[in-house]
Enzyme design. Structure first.
Site: not given
Ligand code: GRF
Length: 195
Positions: A14-15, A113, A147, A149, A177
């Protein structure tokens, strides 16, 4: 303006959720987390949320590992709807979503992602980029579809791959990031800047 109500789904530590929560707490993101859902009963994301006083719900799925049964997913839709969720935010949620969720929240389910999609979908995308000999990778915020990602890209941030990087060091740099990019773009939904 109506304050954006977030429903967060996560399976892991959960970062990313903590970064979203911190952005809200410090006033950088004007939104409200109304429920955090997890399919992993002892996940970090559920523990953090409970400790922070946020409503949580556990999705109990025993039959499948990579998706929810139809009934279970319909139940999840009900829980999100009854919490008044506007935007579903996947934060390390490890199952695919199917029709019940996708039809209930069209263009209102997003994911982050750890690669520059469409490159390296799937698991351990940072390791895939490293093993492919890339010099740049990054992270992507995208809409979720059926699908893996594969939904429409919303935003990306590049992250350099440095000499001597290990999968762990690269993953940590990508996560930094992610923790910037995700709250920033959820903010654009909150300000109604995205269709
Ligand atoms: C992140 O690396 C994200 O890109 C991927 O799952 C990971 C979740 O990490 N979808 P965390 O649980 O937010 O720390």
């Amino acid at each position: 303006m109506h304050q954006l109500r977030l429903g967060v789904l996560g399976s892991g530590k959960g970062s990313n959720f903590r970064a979203i929560h911190e952005a809200i707490r410090t006033g950088r993101l004007d939104a409200r987390v109304v429920v955090v859902c997890s399919d992993v009963v002892d996940s970090g994301i559920l523990k953090f949320s409970r400790d922070a006083g946020i409503a949580t719900t556990w999705i109990e799925e025993k039959r499948f590992k990579t998706r929810l049964s139809r009934e279970c997913e319909e139940d999840l839709v009900e829980r999100l709807r009854s919490a008044g969720v506007d935007l579903v935010v996947l934060a390390g949620y490890m199952r695919m979503l199917k029709a019940p969720m996708l039809e209930a929240f069209p263009r209102r389910i997003i994911n982050i992602h750890p690669s520059l999609l469409p490159n390296f979908p799937g698991l351990e995308a940072w390791r895939q980029a490293l093993e492919a000999g890339e010099t740049v990778t990054g992270c992507t915020v995208h809409f979720v579809d059926e699908g893996m990602d594969s939904g429409e890209v919303i935003a990306q941030a590049e992250v350099p791959i440095l000499p001597g990087d290990t999968p762990e060091s690269l993953h940590a740099r990508i996560q930094e990031a992610e923790h910037q990019l995700y709250p920033e773009w959820i903010g654009r939904f909150a300000r109604r800047e995205l269709p």
